[in-house]
Design a protein around this motif. Sequence first.
Motif, PDB file in Angstrom:
ATOM      1  N   GLN A 128       0.824  -1.199   0.000  1.00 12.22           N
ATOM      2  CA  GLN A 128       0.000   0.000   0.000  1.00 12.22           C
ATOM      3  C   GLN A 128       0.864   1.257   0.000  1.00 12.22           C
ATOM      4  O   GLN A 128       0.625   2.194  -0.752  1.00 12.22           O
ATOM      5  N   SER A 184      -2.460  13.573  -3.080  1.00  7.20           N
ATOM      6  CA  SER A 184      -1.786  12.298  -2.809  1.00  7.20           C
ATOM      7  C   SER A 184      -0.731  12.468  -1.719  1.00  7.20           C
ATOM      8  O   SER A 184      -0.340  11.502  -1.063  1.00  7.20           O
ATOM      9  N   ILE A 230      -1.188  14.494   1.024  1.00  5.49           N
ATOM     10  CA  ILE A 230      -1.887  14.478   2.321  1.00  5.49           C
ATOM     11  C   ILE A 230      -1.992  13.037   2.820  1.00  5.49           C
ATOM     12  O   ILE A 230      -1.773  12.752   3.986  1.00  5.49           O
ATOM     13  N   VAL A 231      -2.295  12.139   1.892  1.00  6.59           N
ATOM     14  CA  VAL A 231      -2.414  10.724   2.248  1.00  6.59           C
ATOM     15  C   VAL A 231      -1.143  10.241   2.939  1.00  6.59           C
ATOM     16  O   VAL A 231      -1.197   9.586   3.980  1.00  6.59           O
ATOM     17  N   SER A 239       1.144  11.868   4.622  1.00  2.87           N
ATOM     18  CA  SER A 239       1.442  12.400   5.953  1.00  2.87           C
ATOM     19  C   SER A 239       0.633  11.670   7.024  1.00  2.87           C
ATOM     20  O   SER A 239       0.944  11.763   8.200  1.00  2.87           O
ATOM     21  N   TYR A 240      -0.413  10.961   6.612  1.00  2.00           N
ATOM     22  CA  TYR A 240      -1.176  10.180   7.596  1.00  2.00           C
ATOM     23  C   TYR A 240      -0.788   8.707   7.606  1.00  2.00           C
ATOM     24  O   TYR A 240      -1.039   8.003   8.570  1.00  2.00           O
ATOM     25  N   GLN A 241      -0.178   8.257   6.509  1.00  2.00           N
ATOM     26  CA  GLN A 241       0.152   6.828   6.443  1.00  2.00           C
ATOM     27  C   GLN A 241       1.289   6.416   7.364  1.00  2.00           C
ATOM     28  O   GLN A 241       1.373   5.258   7.751  1.00  2.00           O
ATOM     29  N   PHE A 242       2.162   7.379   7.729  1.00  2.00           N
ATOM     30  CA  PHE A 242       3.192   7.036   8.723  1.00  2.00           C
ATOM     31  C   PHE A 242       2.520   6.462   9.959  1.00  2.00           C
ATOM     32  O   PHE A 242       3.053   5.591  10.619  1.00  2.00           O
ATOM     33  N   GLY A 243       1.345   6.998  10.277  1.00  2.00           N
ATOM     34  CA  GLY A 243       0.633   6.534  11.460  1.00  2.00           C
ATOM     35  C   GLY A 243      -0.265   5.354  11.184  1.00  2.00           C
ATOM     36  O   GLY A 243      -0.292   4.390  11.944  1.00  2.00           O
ATOM     37  N   THR A 244      -1.030   5.412  10.070  1.00  2.00           N
ATOM     38  CA  THR A 244      -1.984   4.337   9.836  1.00  2.00           C
ATOM     39  C   THR A 244      -1.278   3.011   9.558  1.00  2.00           C
ATOM     40  O   THR A 244      -1.710   1.969  10.036  1.00  2.00           O
ATOM     41  N   ASN A 245      -0.205   3.045   8.798  1.00  2.00           N
ATOM     42  CA  ASN A 245       0.445   1.781   8.426  1.00  2.00           C
ATOM     43  C   ASN A 245       1.728   1.487   9.186  1.00  2.00           C
ATOM     44  O   ASN A 245       2.147   0.350   9.266  1.00  2.00           O
ATOM     45  N   SER A 274       2.884   2.630  12.533  1.00  2.00           N
ATOM     46  CA  SER A 274       2.835   3.369  13.795  1.00  2.00           C
ATOM     47  C   SER A 274       4.084   3.133  14.651  1.00  2.00           C
ATOM     48  O   SER A 274       4.499   4.010  15.392  1.00  2.00           O
ATOM     49  N   PHE A 307       7.037   2.973  13.553  1.00  2.00           N
ATOM     50  CA  PHE A 307       8.011   3.913  12.987  1.00  2.00           C
ATOM     51  C   PHE A 307       7.906   5.251  13.720  1.00  2.00           C
ATOM     52  O   PHE A 307       8.911   5.844  14.125  1.00  2.00           O
ATOM     53  N   SER A 308       6.648   5.726  13.913  1.00  2.18           N
ATOM     54  CA  SER A 308       6.454   7.007  14.592  1.00  2.18           C
ATOM     55  C   SER A 308       6.997   6.950  16.017  1.00  2.18           C
ATOM     56  O   SER A 308       7.598   7.906  16.495  1.00  2.18           O
ATOM     57  N   SER A 315       1.701  -1.160  11.997  1.00  2.00           N
ATOM     58  CA  SER A 315       0.641  -0.806  12.936  1.00  2.00           C
ATOM     59  C   SER A 315      -0.134  -2.056  13.329  1.00  2.00           C
ATOM     60  O   SER A 315      -0.172  -3.026  12.575  1.00  2.00           O
TER      61      SER A 315
END
Lengths: 462, 333
Positions: free
Chosen positions: A12, A70, A72-73, A75-81, A83, A85-86, A397
């Motif tokens: 993804q 694309s 914006i997506v 900047s949120y995927q670091f967290g959604t996929n 986590s 890593f964050s 995640s």
Amino acid sequence: MDFDPVVLARLQFAFTIVFHIIFPSFTIGLSAYLATLGAMWLRTGNDRYQHLMHFWTRIFAVSFAMGVVSGIVLSYQFGTNWSRFSVVVGNVVGPLIGYEVLSAFFLEATFLGVLLFGFKRVPPWLYVLSAAIVAIGTAMSAFWILSANSWMQTPAGHQMSGGVAHSADWLAIVFNPSFPYRFAHMLNAAYLTTGFVVFAVGARYLLAGRHMDEGRTMLRMAIGLTAILAPLQLFLGDQHGLNTLHYQPIKVAAMEAHWDGSKPGDFHIFAWPDEVAGVNRFELSIPKAASLVLTHRMNGLFPGLSSVPASDRPPVKVVFFAFRIMLAIGFFMIAAALFGAFLWWRGTLFETRWYLRIMSHCWWIGFVAVISGWVVTESGRQPWLVQGILRTADATSPVPGATIAGTLALFVLAYGVVFWFGIYYINRLIALGPHKVTAEPGAFSPSPIAAAQDAGREAMQR
Amino acid sequence: MEWYLPLIWAALIGTAVFMYVLLDGFDLGIGILFPSTRSESERDQMTRTIAPYWDGNETWLILGGAGLFVAFPRAYAVIMPALYLPVIVMLLALVFRGVAFEFRHVSYSKTGWNFAFNVGSTLAAFAQGVILGGLIQGVAVRDGAFSGGSFDWATPFAFLCGLSLVGGYALLGATWLVLKTEGPVAHRARGQAKVLLLVVLALMAAVSLWTPLSNPRIAERWFSLPNFYFLWPVPLVTALTAYLAWRWLENGREAPPFLASMALFLLGFIGLVISNFPYLVPPSLTIWDTAAAPASQIFMLLGTLLLLPIVLGYVAFIYWLFRGKVREGESYH
């Protein structure tokens, strides 16, 4: 059916980021081109530059919108996929992303408004300045995101405590060892990518016998740019490769499909790396050429893939072939640009139709080279997500595979629709071609005299 | 130092999220109101009121997400997996509405992209409300990681929050059109704004009552003494603002209804903060539990103090540059 969350999360992310990189690699270069056209317009007062600027601005708007949404997506995927890593490297990577948003994204997005809608509302110098600010914004955005990516390749300036990375020296983090090379290589790639798009569009107009003036200008500007930047890219890529050899030798071994580090490396023009047996099949090679490039000695040695266990090796085939695609396109670019410069010098550039025909089909080569390059560097870092700190498999995640599979399908569907329509509309804008902006009352012109001169020149040409 | 850094960052991210809600709120609202006209030139007029701004408006969403990643990475790492599906739906909806905005300008037939713009805007607003509701009702956490299921967020309360945000954004959009347009579009928007004002008040009341009823922690925050003495003005000011907004809409005022709608959002936001502070991931993780290392927060804070005023400066510049009414059939190009 059993879904492997790690594989799906990677698929993804690979899909969304490959889709995204297409647009920045175009808009970084295109905004710089717009600013250049604007500066030429202000300097010469020649309306041709202004028509070209408006023409490319419309294309820029469509590409930029696709890049923003694309992005914006991501900047949120670091967290959604990813986590974990964050949690593990958020202290270090987070601020780099934060600086990107604050120093670049707002700048680009805001002054794009002036560029798209402000032509009649601001004086010409401010209009052109807005284009320049957008160009600086896009380059600045590349600066920060490449700093973050490079830190994942060659981490520096941090300390680990409690399994979490903490910053020790921000300057060392931002300017980590591979960053200057990666930044120069990527920025140059973006300018080249756009250069070949402009090249193709100019060639297309000349072949069709439409917009001849603008077509010639585009062709000259594109050749002037690519004849310098394409050879420069070979040099930058070489330097980047040497840097990688120093910090990530196994990535280089995969790029060259070099298994046995006790012997000098051949350059394989073609090979089929057999990752189970640890050898290459169907080799077609230049003996010792890889050693010569990487160590500058015929019998120089560099580490081979067999020096680490299979679990620490990147996927060799992917890295090896992606690297060859990038190289092939790079050498083609150099040849095409230098030959174009030669034709220009001979004065037959605009009449050599076979050459124009080839170039008119080459709008996509930069994009493929950029994507291949990213596949090399990102796949080449595997199995690590952050080299030596965090493995990809440990970064996901707590989201079930089925959920990721479902959203992956949605992404493929949505991006597929958006991408093909985007390409279709951009193509149609190109087919429409540059046309004169209808002079309405209140429209600014750089100077009344220049406008009158232009009108006179056009009247003479008719 | 270490104690108040997370407070500063919570305030900054709160501001970014609130800026996003206000700014993208009205331009999502335009998308929500899109089907209320059949005239293509009126739709063009509506989109032109937001055309120079929407890219910049959406950037606040990136700042909110990136800010959370920078300052509270452990909250980011819990919230995103917990609200995975609504987040992805929101992102995809924003993709469609964003490209629809540009594509409808270059497409021969606008029908498909009008539809995408409308559905994308509505769905994005709804998903944002669901994300908010999902967060307020609490997220299951074990060992600092999300430990619930993919559909934990899907409750009637979260859907009610989704509806509320759609209504609220539509109100912002309608009052924005009252401010920025004239002719039939402005006239219709004024009528819509009145209806939406009532709808939004009803939804706000429903959410405000449901939250403490289903959540003892929040009930105690509001209704225990002496808190109640300090907090009762919040609903009162809300009612007063709504009354003024109604009067201004009746009296044909142009800018005040938009300002009043923004004030309603601010009051709702204050209510949220009162209910949930100091939790970033209710009911277990506070801003101090999830904060990034102080060195990282300070490094980013320095940059923010330098850059944010500049950002606000040129954002203000662009709103000033494109001030004034957008008329039907008028084009910037």
